[in-house]
Design a protein around this motif. Structure first.
Motif, PDB file in Angstrom:
ATOM      1  N   VAL A 369       0.819  -1.213   0.000  1.00 44.00           N
ATOM      2  CA  VAL A 369       0.000   0.000   0.000  1.00 44.00           C
ATOM      3  C   VAL A 369       0.854   1.266   0.000  1.00 44.00           C
ATOM      4  N   PRO A 370       1.865   1.410   0.883  1.00 38.47           N
ATOM      5  CA  PRO A 370       2.685   2.625   0.831  1.00 38.47           C
ATOM      6  C   PRO A 370       3.348   2.818  -0.543  1.00 38.47           C
ATOM      7  N   GLU A 371       3.835   1.729  -1.151  1.00 35.16           N
ATOM      8  CA  GLU A 371       4.477   1.836  -2.455  1.00 35.16           C
ATOM      9  C   GLU A 371       3.471   2.259  -3.520  1.00 35.16           C
ATOM     10  N   LEU A 372       2.248   1.730  -3.438  1.00 32.33           N
ATOM     11  CA  LEU A 372       1.214   2.125  -4.389  1.00 32.33           C
ATOM     12  C   LEU A 372       0.898   3.610  -4.259  1.00 32.33           C
ATOM     13  N   VAL A 373       0.794   4.100  -3.019  1.00 35.21           N
ATOM     14  CA  VAL A 373       0.492   5.522  -2.811  1.00 35.21           C
ATOM     15  C   VAL A 373       1.641   6.387  -3.329  1.00 35.21           C
ATOM     16  N   ARG A 374       2.868   5.975  -3.046  1.00 35.68           N
ATOM     17  CA  ARG A 374       4.014   6.766  -3.543  1.00 35.68           C
ATOM     18  C   ARG A 374       4.013   6.811  -5.064  1.00 35.68           C
ATOM     19  N   GLY A 375       3.656   5.711  -5.696  1.00 35.80           N
ATOM     20  CA  GLY A 375       3.619   5.692  -7.150  1.00 35.80           C
ATOM     21  C   GLY A 375       2.524   6.568  -7.720  1.00 35.80           C
ATOM     22  N   MET A 376       1.540   6.940  -6.899  1.00 39.70           N
ATOM     23  CA  MET A 376       0.434   7.796  -7.359  1.00 39.70           C
ATOM     24  C   MET A 376       0.626   9.252  -6.980  1.00 39.70           C
ATOM     25  N   THR A 377       1.770   9.598  -6.407  1.00 38.49           N
ATOM     26  CA  THR A 377       1.953  10.949  -5.865  1.00 38.49           C
ATOM     27  C   THR A 377       1.683  12.013  -6.907  1.00 38.49           C
ATOM     28  N   GLU A 378       2.306  11.885  -8.064  1.00 38.10           N
ATOM     29  CA  GLU A 378       2.125  12.905  -9.105  1.00 38.10           C
ATOM     30  C   GLU A 378       0.675  12.938  -9.582  1.00 38.10           C
ATOM     31  N   LEU A 379       0.062  11.762  -9.759  1.00 37.42           N
ATOM     32  CA  LEU A 379      -1.331  11.715 -10.204  1.00 37.42           C
ATOM     33  C   LEU A 379      -2.258  12.363  -9.188  1.00 37.42           C
ATOM     34  N   LEU A 380      -2.032  12.062  -7.906  1.00 37.48           N
ATOM     35  CA  LEU A 380      -2.883  12.643  -6.863  1.00 37.48           C
ATOM     36  C   LEU A 380      -2.726  14.156  -6.798  1.00 37.48           C
ATOM     37  N   GLN A 381      -1.473  14.614  -6.791  1.00 36.87           N
ATOM     38  CA  GLN A 381      -1.244  16.047  -6.688  1.00 36.87           C
ATOM     39  C   GLN A 381      -1.782  16.776  -7.910  1.00 36.87           C
ATOM     40  N   GLY A 382      -1.636  16.158  -9.072  1.00 30.50           N
ATOM     41  CA  GLY A 382      -2.172  16.781 -10.284  1.00 30.50           C
ATOM     42  C   GLY A 382      -3.682  16.812 -10.283  1.00 30.50           C
ATOM     43  N   SER A 383      -4.324  15.828  -9.673  1.00 27.66           N
ATOM     44  CA  SER A 383      -5.789  15.769  -9.672  1.00 27.66           C
ATOM     45  C   SER A 383      -6.406  16.772  -8.708  1.00 27.66           C
ATOM     46  N   ILE A 384      -5.753  17.014  -7.570  1.00 21.10           N
ATOM     47  CA  ILE A 384      -6.355  17.907  -6.571  1.00 21.10           C
ATOM     48  C   ILE A 384      -5.801  19.320  -6.646  1.00 21.10           C
ATOM     49  N   GLY A 385      -4.702  19.534  -7.403  1.00 21.47           N
ATOM     50  CA  GLY A 385      -4.144  20.870  -7.532  1.00 21.47           C
ATOM     51  C   GLY A 385      -3.011  21.116  -6.558  1.00 21.47           C
ATOM     52  N   ALA A 386      -2.168  22.081  -6.942  1.00 24.96           N
ATOM     53  CA  ALA A 386      -0.974  22.350  -6.139  1.00 24.96           C
ATOM     54  C   ALA A 386      -1.283  23.105  -4.856  1.00 24.96           C
ATOM     55  N   GLY A 387      -2.478  23.699  -4.764  1.00 30.56           N
ATOM     56  CA  GLY A 387      -2.794  24.516  -3.584  1.00 30.56           C
ATOM     57  C   GLY A 387      -3.105  23.726  -2.341  1.00 30.56           C
ATOM     58  N   ILE A 388      -3.298  22.432  -2.458  1.00 31.46           N
ATOM     59  CA  ILE A 388      -3.626  21.594  -1.293  1.00 31.46           C
ATOM     60  C   ILE A 388      -2.519  20.570  -1.114  1.00 31.46           C
ATOM     61  N   PRO A 389      -1.698  20.689  -0.082  1.00 29.38           N
ATOM     62  CA  PRO A 389      -0.598  19.735   0.119  1.00 29.38           C
ATOM     63  C   PRO A 389      -1.138  18.361   0.542  1.00 29.38           C
ATOM     64  N   VAL A 390      -0.423  17.321   0.090  1.00 24.12           N
ATOM     65  CA  VAL A 390      -0.770  15.956   0.452  1.00 24.12           C
ATOM     66  C   VAL A 390       0.380  15.375   1.268  1.00 24.12           C
ATOM     67  N   ALA A 391       0.092  15.013   2.496  1.00 20.71           N
ATOM     68  CA  ALA A 391       1.100  14.401   3.365  1.00 20.71           C
ATOM     69  C   ALA A 391       0.799  12.914   3.521  1.00 20.71           C
ATOM     70  N   THR A 392       1.854  12.129   3.685  1.00 21.18           N
ATOM     71  CA  THR A 392       1.686  10.685   3.896  1.00 21.18           C
ATOM     72  C   THR A 392       2.303  10.293   5.233  1.00 21.18           C
ATOM     73  N   ARG A 393       1.705   9.300   5.849  1.00 22.87           N
ATOM     74  CA  ARG A 393       2.207   8.835   7.132  1.00 22.87           C
ATOM     75  C   ARG A 393       2.061   7.313   7.165  1.00 22.87           C
TER      76      ARG A 393
END
Length: 688
Positions: A369-393
């Motif tokens: 799961v963590p590897e899958l989320v890391r692989g989606m980082t660019e897709l997630l950030q591009g989908s929600i926009g640069a104005g909302i930071p995405v943190a992972t834990r």
């Protein structure tokens, strides 16, 4: 003569002679004798100074059983019990009467027949004019029945006290008219924690909460009981240690003989367990009703999606074919491309509907799961926009989840977009994961075991309880018109449950929302399902003879057209029975492509029949959703509706690659010549 004397009155001026006086005295004595003798409810008789019976009335004879002749001259001590005579009670009674002027007592006395009676005894001394003791007047009353009644009443009261004190499941106690406690049973002590010494004399309002006391509920309860004859209610009550319990309370007024209020009877029962059980039952009933509703909606949604898939398959197939035959006209090409995009959006919508209905085909396997989320980082950030930071834990080590990676990516993307939409003024999104163990009945609907909990948390507006309860319903959305289908969370809900997990939402208005995906851990050593790495292209196979089976004529015609455009020879059948007839009567086929949902015989049953009658003939199942009745085989190759020409070609080549791998391990034909050897030769000619 006596009556004449009694009625004679001295006349005025007539002097009473000595003879007259004597006669009058005799008449008076006779009157008293008649009066005493007529009394039958009291034993009235005289004793001489030594205690011997000197007179005897009918009341004495009735009580004691002796006649005049039997008792006159006898000592009165015979009426006492042996024990009383042994301690000298008869003599002491006479001495007290003589010295103190009166003796009064209750005790057991003996009748002539030896039976006992409970008697009230009064002895008065009789003295002459000079004060000389001439005897005793003795009055006895039989109180046996009254004493028995009093004893019975006393026993009843004692039993009632024991009963009330013995009750431990009810607090039963009394209040005075002002509400102060005047009695206290063991049930009250068990419920409330106070002993008798601690609570008697205290006001009963101390059992109420601060809020109830402030609202005047205790006084109102007493007023209602006094005016209406009863007060009954349920509410929170407070124990001595400050803890609360849920109580059922009844207060009844207690009134005297003249209707005056003398207090209240109060009965309290601790119904905390019953209330908790009722609330749990109500929650379970609500969950069951919701489950039934969602199941019904899921069945409806699955059916609609299946039919919609067929229509989209026709639209997409025809559009792809039309695009290949378009003249070089940019405007026309743009219109067709736009139509294809719209149809593909419709296909995405049906996938969400099928996901909600838990009727999609899942390819589960171990997922980091963590590897899958890391692989989606660019897709997630591009989908929600640069104005909302995405943190992972994520923790340093996390077990693998057993889930469909593609569907998990889609679900995660949906949750991130929902989180973004809940923060119109900006905020932050946190994606976290943890290992969790679920105990039995800890999470409703989730089997006990090990899970990976993937969560998406936002700092947005949050949801109230009513919105939260409907959040996973299909087509329910709080977004504006045209800004959402209302299928995002319902799709994730269906995907999670079909995966053996659960979607849980926690939200507080103004404090954001947390969506948790509970996914089952992968079993140790589970390799998952391999994804073919060999690049496939539509031109890799030679022309084939293909039998296409579908009960929908539009889908049947569209699939045939796509195959013919690929250069294959196609024969059509509208049912499973017709397909078997064609296979028996027509030339041999290289491949069968069949729909799953058909009347009479479904696709799975048709493939099984083909396996029996035409062993070695490859078949591909085309379906819009995963049917539990479908068989699961390692070599299954399926077409997911709606499909285009490229997906159709890839499915054909994948099927033959699978067949080639299987044939590589099959034995060569024996001397009689068999299908394995022939099949190996044919399979070699299928692939370029």
């Amino acid at each position: 003569m006596a009556d004449d004397v009694c009625n004679r009155e001295p006349t005025i001026g007539h002097a009473m002679t000595a003879a007259d006086a004597v006669e009058a005295l005799v008449v008076d004595d006779e009157r008293y004798r008649l009066l005493v003798d007529s009394i039958v409810d009291y034993a009235i008789y005289m004793l001489d100074p030594q205690g011997r019976v000197a007179s005897w009335n009918r009341g004495a004879q009735r009580f004691k059983g002796y006649t005049d002749a039997e008792i006159i001259g006898e000592h009165f001590s015979r009426f006492y019990t042996d024990d009383d005579r042994a301690i000298g009670l008869p003599g002491r009674a006479l001495r007290i009467a003589e010295t103190e002027g009166r003796f009064e007592q209750e005790g057991w006395r003996v009748r002539k027949d030896g039976s006992l009676m409970w008697a009230h005894v009064l002895i008065d001394p009789i003295r002459g004019e000079d004060g000389t003791l001439v005897g005793y007047a003795k009055v006895t009353r039989d109180l046996t029945e009254r004493r028995a009644a009093l004893a019975a009443l006393e026993r009843s009261e004692q039993q009632f006290r024991l009963l009330v004190q013995g009750v431990r499941d009810y607090a039963i106690y009394m209040l005075d008219p002002q509400g102060k406690v005047t009695s206290w049973n063991r049930g009250a002590q068990r419920f409330k924690g106070y002993t008798d010494d601690e609570i008697i004399g205290e006001h009963f309002s101390r059992f109420y909460t601060d809020a109830d006391r402030a609202s005047g509920l205790p006084a109102q309860a007493l007023r209602t009981a006094a005016t209406e004859g009863r007060f009954e209610a349920e509410g929170r009550r407070v124990r001595k240690d400050g803890t609360c319990f849920w109580a059922h309370v009844v207060i009844d007024p207690i009134r005297g003989e003249h209707g005056e209020l003398i207090g209240f009877a109060k009965i309290t029962r601790d119904v905390t367990e019953r209330r908790n059980t009722e609330r749990a039952l109500e929650d379970a009933r609500a969950r069951f009703v919701q489950s039934q509703k969602m199941e019904a909606i899921g069945q409806l949604t699955g059916g609609v999606a299946h039919d919609f898939n067929n229509l989209l398959a026709v639209v997409l197939g025809n559009l792809h074919l039309a695009r290949k035959r378009l003249p070089p006209d940019r405007k026309l090409l743009q219109l067709v491309e736009n139509s294809i995009q719209a149809a593909e959006r419709g296909a995405t919508l049906t996938k969400r509907m099928l996901a909600f209905a838990r009727q999609q085909k899942l390819e589960t396997g171990p997922v980091d799961v963590p590897e899958l989320v890391r692989g989606m980082t660019e897709l997630l950030q591009g989908s929600i926009g640069a104005g909302i930071p995405v943190a992972t834990r994520f923790p340093p080590k996390l077990p693998l989840a057993n889930v469909d990676a593609n569907q998990l990516e889609l679900a995660l993307l949906n949750l991130a977009v929902n989180a973004r939409d809940a923060m119109p003024e900006g905020g932050r999104i946190t994606i976290a994961a943890r290992d969790a163990v679920v105990a039995p009945d800890e999470i409703p609907g989730l089997a006990p075991g090990h899970y990976v909990c993937l969560s998406v948390t936002d700092t947005g507006d949050g949801m109230d309880a009513q919105t939260l309860a409907r959040a996973t319903e299909p087509f329910f959305t709080t977004k504006g018109v045209g800004k959402g289908t209302g299928l995002g969370l319902s799709m994730i809900h269906g995907f999670a449950e079909q995966s053996g997990g659960r979607l849980r939402l926690r939200s507080v208005p103004g404090q954001g929302t947390t969506a948790e995906l509970w996914l089952p851990e992968a079993e140790a050593g589970d390799p998952g399902k391999a994804v073919p790495e060999t690049a496939l292209c539509p031109s890799a196979t030679r022309p084939l003879r293909v039998l296409v089976v579908d009960d929908d004529p539009l889908v049947l015609m569209n699939t045939a057209a796509l195959l013919e455009d690929l250069g294959h020879v196609v024969k059509e059948a509208a049912s499973g029975a017709q397909a078997l007839h064609v296979l028996r009567c027509a030339e041999p086929f290289d491949l069968v492509i069949t729909d799953q949902l058909m009347p009479g015989m479904n696709g799975t049953q048709l493939i099984a029949a083909i396996g029996r009658d035409h062993p070695g003939l490859p078949a591909i199942l085309a379906t819009g959703y995963a049917d539990p009745a479908e068989g699961e085989h390692a070599d299954d190759v399926r077409l997911t509706k709606p499909f285009g020409q490229e997906e159709l070609a890839r499915a054909i080549q994948t099927k033959f690659q699978v067949e080639r791998r299987i044939l590589a391990f099959r034995p060569v034909a024996d001397e009689t010549g068999g299908s394995p050897g022939a099949m190996t030769e044919v399979a070699g000619s299928w692939l370029g």
